[in-house]
Design an enzyme around this catalytic site. Structure first.
Site, short mmCIF file in Angstrom:
data_model
loop_
_atom_site.label_atom_id
_atom_site.label_comp_id
_atom_site.label_asym_id
_atom_site.label_seq_id
_atom_site.Cartn_x
_atom_site.Cartn_y
_atom_site.Cartn_z
CD GLU A 7 27.96 44.26 81.34
OE1 GLU A 7 28.87 43.62 80.82
OE2 GLU A 7 27.16 43.78 82.16
CG ASP A 80 27.60 40.95 79.75
OD1 ASP A 80 26.83 40.68 80.68
OD2 ASP A 80 27.24 41.56 78.73
CG ASP A 82 31.90 39.29 76.69
OD1 ASP A 82 32.07 40.14 77.58
OD2 ASP A 82 31.11 39.46 75.75
CD GLU A 84 34.26 44.49 73.82
OE1 GLU A 84 33.96 45.63 74.21
OE2 GLU A 84 35.28 44.26 73.14
CE1 TYR A 303 26.70 38.18 77.91
CE2 TYR A 303 28.64 36.95 77.19
CZ TYR A 303 27.96 38.15 77.33
OH TYR A 303 28.54 39.32 76.88
NE ARG A 305 27.50 40.38 72.39
CZ ARG A 305 26.57 41.08 73.02
NH1 ARG A 305 26.38 40.89 74.31
NH2 ARG A 305 25.83 41.95 72.37
CG HIS A 350 30.86 31.51 79.10
ND1 HIS A 350 29.96 31.76 78.10
CD2 HIS A 350 31.58 32.65 79.24
CE1 HIS A 350 30.11 33.00 77.66
NE2 HIS A 350 31.09 33.55 78.32
#
Length: 911
Positions: A7, A80, A82, A84, A303, A305, A350
């Site tokens: 990203e 990432d 997740d 998103e 990470y 989130r 995770h």
């Protein structure tokens, strides 16, 4: 060569170093496609077909990715881990397919939980396909939010002029705040008394004991309700003899807290560090993406989130080693601690948030971080270490005391707690949402049964019950998580949207429901009650989780929701605005019409005396007016105690100049001014500073005003050029500047405290994105969609503020709206209102036409005939061609990609 997509450019640069010259890492800069902000982007009648549009800012980056792919052997999507991140990978892949950039290259999806060389290298060795279920869950959530926003917001706009748009999850979060306001307003204080005696043992040790019973009956906290009752007990205690009736000491254990999840990190950073959730997430993002350590950029935390509370076994082993080294072997439990998430579904399934290397102690790393980064890193480090420490061992003691006063027998109780072994408390103790102390934290002296005690003092205190406290950002996040509303990764943005829309304001670290927010919630609770119910929203979140687990169809979830929702919307379309206002007027009555001191009718007009106050709707929101309008023009803000903006007030004196510092109101809103014209040389204007968006003028005090007047300030010297970087507030909001590059601050950045590292990053990202289009010509604006008759609608930033435009008609965006959040229906309403008043280019052109008609009938006809082809040419001019081309490019291909599940189809092709 292998092409890797992530990203952010910061991640790209770091990962490229880890992987070496056989890899090229490019950044997508986040999402590359989204649903166009206009009606029809999601079509319920076509099985919820979705039209995706490439972000204009992303078009160039996607072209660069497509070019790089030509010489690549493999495409690795490393966004990432997740929903998103999965969606971004899917969007990038779909665009590359549309561009026919993919030939024989193999496509792989990899995820890593930390940006370290080991994590990235291991991830590359374990590729997989794009997870279709995760993408389905993303699409369902995005479609739901779109359908609610584009269906409910226009209804809200028409039935409640001046109101802002309503979001699916934001509205439920707002209801929590507004319901608490209602509880506070309806609260009636109740009197109660407490009696606390100070007693001493025969050895002279003093302690406190509370009255808890009398004559065989228990006395609860609120049972003594009058001064007379308290006086009666006081007289009895003053004549009583005291003896210890029982002493009970019980061992207790306190276990450590689990490592941080997204939610608990936001809560604790708010309580302990005073960080807003958005600020916490921004700093955590920087720590995750990494800083320069020993010439190599390394991610400091995993990470950020996540719903998970478990951590990797290797990290547990390292934590136990650190505990033994720093605290001693007694603090290391016999076996590692394992934690289990309370959430039914781990959206980000995770690890918990932890340092990537626990041997990097905060004292060693802090010198490479700015202040806020250092504080957050230390919080995460200590919480992780404490989670693997031994439990704290306590001894809780309860002493019951008998007080005999003649024939009366009273009971008093003293409680205390002793820490026998501090365990994890040696490292960490969780913060609290209030300032209260643990009532059992006192230590009691040694006592034995039947021991006589002596009274030293007696405190008889009157109390009044208090209303429930307003939510802090931390307690609201906690409550949303308890109710299952939204997801932890969205909490920060939800709170930011509520503040940006002016629905709530943060005052003394508490969230206050603003009038416009309360009106919106009253409207939704009256006409769309089901969709702001906590249980309904939580149940919908569970369905989205089941989609991500591949248990149910995303289209079926949307179908079930849409059938009932569109029915509710259609039911209210026939209601007149007056009917809606009558319902809201009744519902908000206690808030709008406060009781009068003389006991009179609170709705009686104070100006004419005969009219009745009721709720009315205006261009800029709801207000209270007199029923005798227009004979009586009495109006006031919605709240009974609502005042003005508290502008034109002197705050104090500037210590440097001695000039008065004042808040003043101007044509374009309130501002701060230093001194008056008489304090300056002839022709020199007084120094002024704008009040930042989201800050109420009434909240501005002298210290805040002086800090604003001190802007722009120098943050530091750029490490490469040596030139200064400055931070200030301009007409487009807060910014940092280096030479000719200006970069806007992001949500959570503070213009007064932003550090050099963060400023350098923002400047670098702005340069990487390329120059602003404004530098090369007129601002094309942000497209919103099409006006029914005037063509494309765009929102632009003008000299005097943001405005919307279509067909030559420009309409200023009111102060309660923003350039980023205004919707197409709102823009159309503003443009229509402006056009009706004769505004815009079209209105100005009509006057000459009438003038010409008065002179001659033939001449205007020729002019009109001559101009007609030109008008037709303008309608088909290249100015509008790109919009049509873009729509036609994305629509058929998006439609073709979704007969069933786009994510599954792409995953199958890449298998």
């Amino acid at each position: 060569m292998n092409l890797v997509i992530v990203e952010s450019p910061a991640k790209a640069k770091t990962i490229n170093k880890y992987l070496g010259s056989s890899y090229e890492v490019l950044a997508s800069f986040g999402h590359v496609r989204d649903l166009p902000a206009k009606n029809g982007s999601v079509d319920p009648d076509a099985n919820f077909q979705m039209i995706w549009e490439i972000d204009p800012k992303a078009a160039g980056r996607l072209n660069d990715i497509a070019k790089a792919l030509k010489g690549a052997d493999k495409l690795i999507l490393a966004t990432d881990p997740d929903r998103e991140g999965e969606a971004i990978s899917w969007h990038v892949l779909e665009v590359l397919k549309q561009k026919r950039a993919l030939k024989d290259q193999k496509v792989e999806r990899v995820v890593f939980n930390a940006i370290t060389k080991q994590s990235v290298t291991e991830a590359m060795q374990h590729p997989r396909e794009i997870d279709g279920a995760l993408v389905d869950a993303y699409m369902a959530r995005r479609a739901l939010d779109y359908l609610v926003g584009f269906t409910l917001s226009p209804v809200l706009w028409r039935k409640l002029p001046g109101a802002r748009s309503a979001g699916r999850v934001q509205s439920v979060a707002l209801r929590l705040v507004c319901d608490r306001e209602m509880e506070i307003e309806k609260f009636v204080a109740r009197e109660y008394w407490s009696l606390i005696a100070t007693l001493t043992t025969p050895r002279g040790d003093a302690f406190e004991a509370r009255l808890v019973g009398a004559d065989g009956k228990k006395i609860q906290r609120l049972d003594i309700g009058t001064g007379a009752e308290a006086e009666d007990f006081k007289q009895a205690i003053e004549t009583a003899n005291f003896n210890v009736s029982s002493v009970e000491a019980k061992p207790a254990r306190r276990n450590p807290y689990a490592p941080f999840t997204t939610s608990t990190l936001q809560q604790e950073a708010s309580r302990k560090l005073g960080f807003a959730p958005a600020h916490t997430m921004r700093i955590a993002q920087r720590l995750y993406e990494g800083i320069d350590i020993g010439g190599e950029t390394t991610g400091l935390i995993t990470y950020m989130r996540t719903d998970g509370v478990q951590i990797d076994p290797s990290a547990i082993t390292q934590a136990r080693k650190v505990i033994a080294e720093d605290y001693g072997s007694a603090y290391v439990p016999d076996s590692p601690r394992q934690y289990q998430a309370k959430a039914k579904n781990a959206q980000e399934a995770h690890e918990a948030i932890r340092p990537t290397d626990l041997s990097r102690r905060p004292s060693e790393v802090n010198k490479r971080l700015d202040s806020d980064q250092a504080r957050l890193y230390e919080l995460i480090w200590v919480r992780t270490v404490a989670s693997q420490m031994e439990s704290a061992e306590m001894e809780r003691t309860t002493v019951d005391i008998e007080a005999k006063a003649g024939s009366r027998v009273l009971e008093l109780r003293a409680t205390g707690q002793v820490v026998k072994f501090d365990g994890f408390l040696a490292a960490y103790q969780e913060g609290r949402d209030d300032d209260s102390e643990d009532e059992d934290s006192r230590r009691l002296p040694a006592m034995s049964e039947n021991e006589a005690l002596k009274r030293e003092a007696l405190a008889v205190t009157q109390h009044f019950t208090e209303p429930p406290p307003r939510f802090s950002e931390a307690s609201l996040v906690k409550r949303m998580e308890e109710l299952g509303i939204g997801r932890p990764s969205t909490y920060a943005s939800i709170l930011q949207v509520l503040k940006d829309r002016g629905y709530v304001k943060l005052e003394k670290k508490r969230l206050h429901g603003e009038d416009k927010g309360r009106v919106v919630i009253a409207f939704l609770e009256s006409f769309f009650a089901r969709y702001v119910e906590y249980d309904f929203t939580a149940a919908l979140e569970e369905k989205l989780d089941r989609i991500s687990n591949n248990e149910i169809s995303w289209q079926q979830v949307l179908r079930d929701f849409w059938t009932d929702f569109i029915g509710a919307v259609n039911d209210i379309k026939e209601l007149r605005v007056a009917q809606v206002l009558d319902v809201l007027d009744e519902m908000l009555g206690p808030h709008i019409y406060a009781p009068r001191e003389d006991g009179g009718d609170p709705r009686q007009c104070p100006s004419c005396g005969t009219g009745r106050l009721n709720l009315k709707a205006g261009k800029f929101g709801a207000f209270v007016g007199c029923s005798n309008y227009p004979e009586c023009r009495h109006t006031r803000p919605l709240a009974a105690d609502g005042g003005g903006a508290d502008a034109d007030r002197v705050l104090g004196l500037d210590p440097d100049t001695g000039f008065e510092v004042a808040v003043k109101s101007g044509r374009f809103g309130p501002y701060i001014q230093l001194g008056d014209a008489k304090d300056y040389a002839e022709g020199e204007k007084p120094k002024r500073a704008g009040i930042p968006k989201g800050t109420s003028p009434s909240d501005v005090e002298l210290d805040v005003a002086l800090r604003l007047l001190a802007l722009p300030r120098e943050v530091g010297k750029h490490p490469e050029t040596g030139e200064p970087i400055k931070a200030g507030i301009g007409r487009f909001g807060p910014y940092v500047q280096h030479e000719k590059t200006y970069a806007s601050l992001e949500a959570g950045d503070d213009v007064h405290n932003i550090g050099l590292n963060r400023a350098v990053t923002l400047i670098a990202e702005k340069i990487a994105k390329g120059p602003s289009k404004r530098r090369f010509g007129a601002d094309p604006g942000k497209p919103l969609g099409d006006h029914p008759s005037l063509g494309p609608v765009a929102v632009k930033a003008g000299r005097y503020g943001a405005y919307v435009t279509a067909g030559g008609v420009n309409a200023t965006i009111p102060n309660d709206k923003t350039q980023d959040t205004i919707t197409l229906p709102e823009a159309i309403a503003l443009i229509d209102e402006r056009a009706a008043k004769g505004g815009g280019a079209k209105a100005k052109k009509k006057a000459p036409a009438k003038k010409a008609a008065a002179k001659s009938d033939a001449k205007p006809a020729k002019k009109a005939a001559a101009k007609k082809p030109k008008a037709e040419g303008a309608a088909a001019s290249p100015a509008r061609a790109p919009v049509k081309a873009k729509t036609s490019t994305t629509k058929p291909k998006a439609a073709a990609a979704k007969p069933k599940s786009p994510a599954k189809k792409s995953a199958a092709k890449n298998g």
